[in-house]
Design an enzyme around this catalytic site. Sequence first.
Site, PDB file in Angstrom:
ATOM      1  N   HIS A   1      -8.347  -5.982   1.199  1.00  0.00           N
ATOM      2  CA  HIS A   1      -8.829  -4.634   0.863  1.00  0.00           C
ATOM      3  C   HIS A   1      -8.278  -4.199  -0.488  1.00  0.00           C
ATOM      4  O   HIS A   1      -7.343  -4.801  -1.010  1.00  0.00           O
ATOM      5  CB  HIS A   1      -8.495  -3.634   1.975  1.00  0.00           C
ATOM      6  CG  HIS A   1      -7.024  -3.351   2.162  1.00  0.00           C
ATOM      7  ND1 HIS A   1      -6.153  -4.270   2.714  1.00  0.00           N
ATOM      8  CD2 HIS A   1      -6.281  -2.257   1.870  1.00  0.00           C
ATOM      9  CE1 HIS A   1      -4.939  -3.732   2.769  1.00  0.00           C
ATOM     10  NE2 HIS A   1      -4.986  -2.523   2.243  1.00  0.00           N
TER      11      HIS A   1
ATOM     12  N   HIS B   1      -6.329  -2.057  -2.030  1.00  0.00           N
ATOM     13  CA  HIS B   1      -5.121  -1.266  -2.270  1.00  0.00           C
ATOM     14  C   HIS B   1      -4.228  -2.061  -3.212  1.00  0.00           C
ATOM     15  O   HIS B   1      -4.192  -3.300  -3.150  1.00  0.00           O
ATOM     16  CB  HIS B   1      -4.368  -0.998  -0.967  1.00  0.00           C
ATOM     17  CG  HIS B   1      -4.826   0.245  -0.266  1.00  0.00           C
ATOM     18  ND1 HIS B   1      -4.542   0.506   1.052  1.00  0.00           N
ATOM     19  CD2 HIS B   1      -5.540   1.320  -0.725  1.00  0.00           C
ATOM     20  CE1 HIS B   1      -5.068   1.681   1.391  1.00  0.00           C
ATOM     21  NE2 HIS B   1      -5.681   2.191   0.336  1.00  0.00           N
TER      22      HIS B   1
ATOM     23  N   ASP C   1      -1.173  -2.790  -3.316  1.00  0.00           N
ATOM     24  CA  ASP C   1      -0.225  -3.767  -2.754  1.00  0.00           C
ATOM     25  C   ASP C   1      -0.935  -4.986  -2.157  1.00  0.00           C
ATOM     26  O   ASP C   1      -0.283  -5.876  -1.608  1.00  0.00           O
ATOM     27  CB  ASP C   1       0.726  -3.113  -1.728  1.00  0.00           C
ATOM     28  CG  ASP C   1       0.009  -2.477  -0.554  1.00  0.00           C
ATOM     29  OD1 ASP C   1      -1.020  -1.816  -0.753  1.00  0.00           O
ATOM     30  OD2 ASP C   1       0.486  -2.636   0.585  1.00  0.00           O
TER      31      ASP C   1
HETATM   32 ZN   LIG Z   1      -0.672  -2.597   2.420  1.00  0.00          ZN
HETATM   33 ZN   LIG Z   2      -3.676  -0.806   2.547  1.00  0.00          ZN
END
Ligand SMILES: [Zn+2]
Ligand SMILES: [Zn+2]
Length: 245
Positions: A62, A64, A66
């Site tokens: 996904h 994000h 990180d």
């Molecule tokens: Zn994460």
């Molecule tokens: Zn996440």
Amino acid sequence: LSVTLTFLGTGDAFGSGGRFQTCILIRAEAFQFLLDCGASSLIAMKKSGVPPLAIDAILVTHLHGDHFGGIPYLLLDAQFARRERRLRIAGPPGLQERLRVTSEALFPKSSQSQHRFPIDFFELEPRTTTSLEPLRVTAYPVVHFAGAPAYALRVECGGRVIVYSGDTEWTEALIEAASGADLFICEAYFFNKRVKYHMDYQTLLQHRARLGCKRLVLTHMGQDMIDRAADVSLECAEDGKTIVL
Ligand SMILES: [Zn+2]
Ligand SMILES: [Zn+2]
């Protein structure tokens, strides 16, 4: 034939426990790929002696920071290192545009420079298997907000099946994704605190018997999980941990 997996990063977005952000290196014969590439991943790779130029593919759960924020650094490093080897990048719809915007924000004009190496983008549709020879990857929608679909990824390579939850609260899609897997890597952000969009250890433990995977390893630990390590009976990942399947 064996498949070797090394956890380069097993932490949350905030560096809890001094851990690197999510990055899992998988080697299947001569083919090497990353499952997620958090912002700190290039550092984690160089610290572990993993040459970024040898990476053939990056699979992203996904969008994000990180989980995909390390890709702009990896691309720029590849450009400077005169990479010529093809790179495949697969992830949710919107991945290519989000990567362009992120690269441009971090290093202006970087996204306009012509790469010497080919990059193939694969935007994964739910429950549709995509072939990235020699890998096959299937995405299962999970419950997490990232401005684009968030996925658990099921990867077939070297005759093994590896599944990674990405970030998600409990969803029955994990049962489907992990069915028959040799290894299921699952987020365990908190010990028992239930929050939207993330998994906690106690919830996962409740569903453990329903997961049809051969081996389960927890990752993406927050401070709360790290502090409660002594109370955790399931296998946990840590930076540098290697598993041979
Ligand atoms: Zn994460
Ligand atoms: Zn996440």
